[in-house]
Design a protein around this motif. Structure first.
Motif, mmCIF file in Angstrom:
data_model
loop_
_atom_site.group_PDB
_atom_site.id
_atom_site.type_symbol
_atom_site.label_atom_id
_atom_site.label_comp_id
_atom_site.label_asym_id
_atom_site.label_seq_id
_atom_site.Cartn_x
_atom_site.Cartn_y
_atom_site.Cartn_z
ATOM 1 N N LEU A 159 70.000 44.454 56.811
ATOM 2 C CA LEU A 159 68.900 45.278 56.337
ATOM 3 C C LEU A 159 69.181 46.751 56.599
ATOM 4 N N THR A 160 68.504 47.616 55.862
ATOM 5 C CA THR A 160 68.528 49.056 56.126
ATOM 6 C C THR A 160 67.117 49.591 55.999
ATOM 7 N N ASP A 161 66.872 50.730 56.692
ATOM 8 C CA ASP A 161 65.589 51.408 56.535
ATOM 9 C C ASP A 161 65.731 52.508 55.482
ATOM 10 N N ALA A 162 64.685 53.326 55.322
ATOM 11 C CA ALA A 162 64.696 54.357 54.285
ATOM 12 C C ALA A 162 65.791 55.390 54.501
ATOM 13 N N ALA A 163 66.231 55.550 55.749
ATOM 14 C CA ALA A 163 67.292 56.511 56.058
ATOM 15 C C ALA A 163 68.683 55.894 55.960
ATOM 16 N N GLY A 164 68.767 54.602 55.603
ATOM 17 C CA GLY A 164 70.053 53.941 55.491
ATOM 18 C C GLY A 164 70.604 53.399 56.789
ATOM 19 N N ARG A 165 69.812 53.422 57.861
ATOM 20 C CA ARG A 165 70.291 52.900 59.145
ATOM 21 C C ARG A 165 70.362 51.370 59.093
ATOM 22 N N PRO A 166 71.402 50.770 59.705
ATOM 23 C CA PRO A 166 71.568 49.312 59.633
ATOM 24 C C PRO A 166 70.723 48.571 60.658
ATOM 25 N N ALA A 220 62.693 42.049 51.827
ATOM 26 C CA ALA A 220 61.909 43.254 52.109
ATOM 27 C C ALA A 220 60.840 42.888 53.115
ATOM 28 N N GLY A 221 60.503 43.836 53.987
ATOM 29 C CA GLY A 221 59.466 43.584 54.969
ATOM 30 C C GLY A 221 59.495 44.599 56.082
ATOM 31 N N THR A 222 59.029 44.168 57.250
ATOM 32 C CA THR A 222 58.853 45.081 58.370
ATOM 33 C C THR A 222 59.423 44.490 59.650
ATOM 34 N N LEU A 223 60.207 45.297 60.356
ATOM 35 C CA LEU A 223 60.614 44.998 61.727
ATOM 36 C C LEU A 223 59.747 45.810 62.676
ATOM 37 N N THR A 224 59.509 45.267 63.862
ATOM 38 C CA THR A 224 58.811 46.008 64.905
ATOM 39 C C THR A 224 59.642 45.946 66.178
ATOM 40 N N VAL A 225 60.002 47.106 66.690
ATOM 41 C CA VAL A 225 60.794 47.180 67.921
ATOM 42 C C VAL A 225 60.077 48.124 68.876
ATOM 43 N N ASP A 226 59.759 47.594 70.068
ATOM 44 C CA ASP A 226 59.009 48.376 71.061
ATOM 45 C C ASP A 226 57.736 48.960 70.472
ATOM 46 N N GLY A 227 57.072 48.182 69.625
ATOM 47 C CA GLY A 227 55.804 48.593 69.062
ATOM 48 C C GLY A 227 55.896 49.495 67.849
ATOM 49 N N ASP A 228 57.098 49.887 67.441
ATOM 50 C CA ASP A 228 57.259 50.800 66.304
ATOM 51 C C ASP A 228 57.677 50.018 65.062
ATOM 52 N N PRO A 229 56.861 50.040 63.988
ATOM 53 C CA PRO A 229 57.227 49.337 62.763
ATOM 54 C C PRO A 229 58.243 50.113 61.937
ATOM 55 N N VAL A 230 59.156 49.377 61.296
ATOM 56 C CA VAL A 230 60.172 49.962 60.438
ATOM 57 C C VAL A 230 60.216 49.156 59.142
ATOM 58 N N ALA A 231 60.017 49.805 57.999
ATOM 59 C CA ALA A 231 60.152 49.135 56.703
ATOM 60 C C ALA A 231 61.634 48.981 56.377
ATOM 61 N N VAL A 232 62.031 47.786 55.990
ATOM 62 C CA VAL A 232 63.447 47.494 55.747
ATOM 63 C C VAL A 232 63.597 46.680 54.468
ATOM 64 N N SER A 233 64.807 46.685 53.940
ATOM 65 C CA SER A 233 65.151 45.839 52.791
ATOM 66 C C SER A 233 66.642 45.533 52.874
ATOM 67 N N GLY A 234 67.079 44.511 52.139
ATOM 68 C CA GLY A 234 68.499 44.164 52.169
ATOM 69 C C GLY A 234 68.768 42.785 51.617
ATOM 70 N N ARG A 235 69.747 42.101 52.226
ATOM 71 C CA ARG A 235 70.213 40.806 51.759
ATOM 72 C C ARG A 235 70.216 39.800 52.905
ATOM 73 N N ALA A 236 69.997 38.533 52.555
ATOM 74 C CA ALA A 236 69.934 37.485 53.574
ATOM 75 C C ALA A 236 70.712 36.261 53.115
ATOM 76 N N TRP A 237 71.028 35.424 54.100
ATOM 77 C CA TRP A 237 71.841 34.207 53.892
ATOM 78 C C TRP A 237 71.233 33.098 54.733
ATOM 79 N N LEU A 238 70.919 31.974 54.096
ATOM 80 C CA LEU A 238 70.374 30.808 54.794
ATOM 81 C C LEU A 238 71.394 29.686 54.755
ATOM 82 N N ASP A 239 71.758 29.162 55.924
ATOM 83 C CA ASP A 239 72.655 28.013 56.033
ATOM 84 C C ASP A 239 71.865 26.773 56.417
ATOM 85 N N ARG A 240 72.239 25.644 55.766
ATOM 86 C CA ARG A 240 71.701 24.321 56.126
ATOM 87 C C ARG A 240 72.880 23.423 56.440
#
Length: 390
Positions: free
Chosen positions: A83-90, A232-252
């Motif tokens: 994922l990345t945020d609006a600033a492109g941070r990973p 797309a969605g939101t991460l929260t770290v130490d109480g601070d929300p961050v909007a993120v988007s990217g790609r995901a992979w699910l293994d079964r």
């Protein structure tokens, strides 16, 4: 008194779960030689008499196979996202639910008169990697044998839902029988996330119609993936929300004897390339031809076409190591698939993505850069790397 009984019951379940999972995974740092070569890493090389066996020649059936396979010894639903945020941070996330059978089918009376009579235990891991740190948490639960009861942990195939407590991966509308549109949520004391997953491509069936061989001796697992999620969605770290988007992979994946008796662990890659192609690749250390490592994987074209990769079609070469949690881990690799003109360097974005759980391993986001940036087939990308048994 009621609260005391609840607390004691919780402690008992945790101890039972911990004991069972210790039988699967050795404690971190334990010398494998002390456990005997027959056990291998994680106990996954031990004999599996009485359990169902993963074999070639079968066919996957959906949506049923999205659900649990209780007659196999081990199984997981394993999600990672770059994922990345609006600033492109990973950023990266992991959501994993593991199922472990304590005994083969038919060895316990799983009648509905006692919810404690169950062969199944569950373990879940959640993690968030940020540009500056790595957070993780884990939970354990015991299965329930009461029909039509929603236990503390479990999986249903239709509609799809997988959960342990309030950590949940499930169809967005509560009715989808596939894996195309999912919501995922989890968290620990200092992190959390809520994300929406939408598949933009088909499932990838690995190996021989889903049978993924894991050694020259022939044992393996049933294995498929959904590698085409947009997130797309939101991460929260130490109480601070961050909007993120990217790609995901699910293994079964499920099996009763995943490793050979001489294999000590694995290095596993899931890579997203900028042209839409994907790569799943793994190296199982030991028990290959003449005692070497065993390599396998899948090349997944942008349209979802899967090409199996055997040992000769794939090269995974460690380039450098980093000291992490008292271990020397290969955190930079050269990955080559000559048949698809691929030669890339895979580098941990942050080396200290250690999962210091009861059964420790390394799991984290990686960057992908071409070995020769001037090549017409040069590919960039992102992905995840998992390393066990170090």
């Amino acid at each position: 008194m009621r609260h005391l009984r609840t607390l004691l019951a919780g402690v008992l379940v945790a101890l039972l779960a911990f004991g069972a999972w210790r039988a699967w995974y050795p404690p971190a740092g334990q010398d494998q030689a002390d456990k005997g070569a027959s056990e291998g890493y994680a106990g996954l090389g031990t004999a599996a008499e009485g359990y169902a066996e993963a074999r070639p020649g079968g066919r996957l059936a959906f949506p049923a196979d999205h659900g649990p396979h209780p007659d196999f010894r081990i199984e997981w639903w394993y999600l990672t996202a770059n994922l990345t945020d609006a600033a492109g941070r990973p950023f990266g996330i992991q959501w994993t639910l593991f199922r472990q059978a304590l005994a083969p089918p038919g060895t316990l009376d799983e009648g509905a008169d006692s919810p404690w009579t169950t062969r199944q235990l569950w373990m879940a891991h959640a993690a968030v990697s940020t540009p500056t740190g790595h957070r993780y948490a884990e939970r354990f639960a015991r299965g329930m044998a009461v029909p039509d009861a929603r236990g503390q942990a479990g999986v249903t195939a239709a509609p799809f839902a997988a959960w342990l407590d309030d950590w949940r991966l499930a169809a967005t509308d509560g009715a989808d029988t596939g894996l195309d549109h999912l919501d995922v949520s989890a968290g620990g004391d200092d992190f959390g996330y809520r994300l929406r997953l939408d598949a933009e491509g088909p499932l990838a069936i690995h190996g021989d119609h889903g049978f993924s061989r894991k050694s020259a001796d022939g044992q393996g697992s049933i294995y498929y993936s959904q590698p085409f999620y947009r997130v797309a969605g939101t991460l929260t770290v130490d109480g601070d929300p961050v909007a993120v988007s990217g790609r995901a992979w699910l293994d079964r994946e499920w099996s009763s004897q995943l490793l050979g008796p001489d294999q000590s662990g694995w290095d596993w890659f899931s890579l997203h390339f900028d042209d839409g192609a994907k790569l799943m690749a793994f190296r199982l250390r030991g028990a290959g031809e003449a005692g070497g490592d065993y390599l396998s994987g899948s090349w997944i074209a942008a349209d979802g076409t899967v090409t199996p990769l055997d040992d000769d079609a794939l090269r995974l070469t460690p380039l450098s190591r980093t000291s992490v949690a008292g271990r020397e881990l290969p955190t930079a690799w050269r990955v080559e698939v000559p048949g698809h003109d691929l030669a890339v360097t895979v580098q941990a974005i942050q080396p200290d993505q250690w999962m210091g759980t009861a059964f420790a391993y390394w799991e984290g986001m990686v960057s992908v850069t071409p070995v020769d940036a001037t090549s017409p087939s040069a590919r960039h990308g992102v992905g995840y790397l998992e390393m066990t048994g170090y």
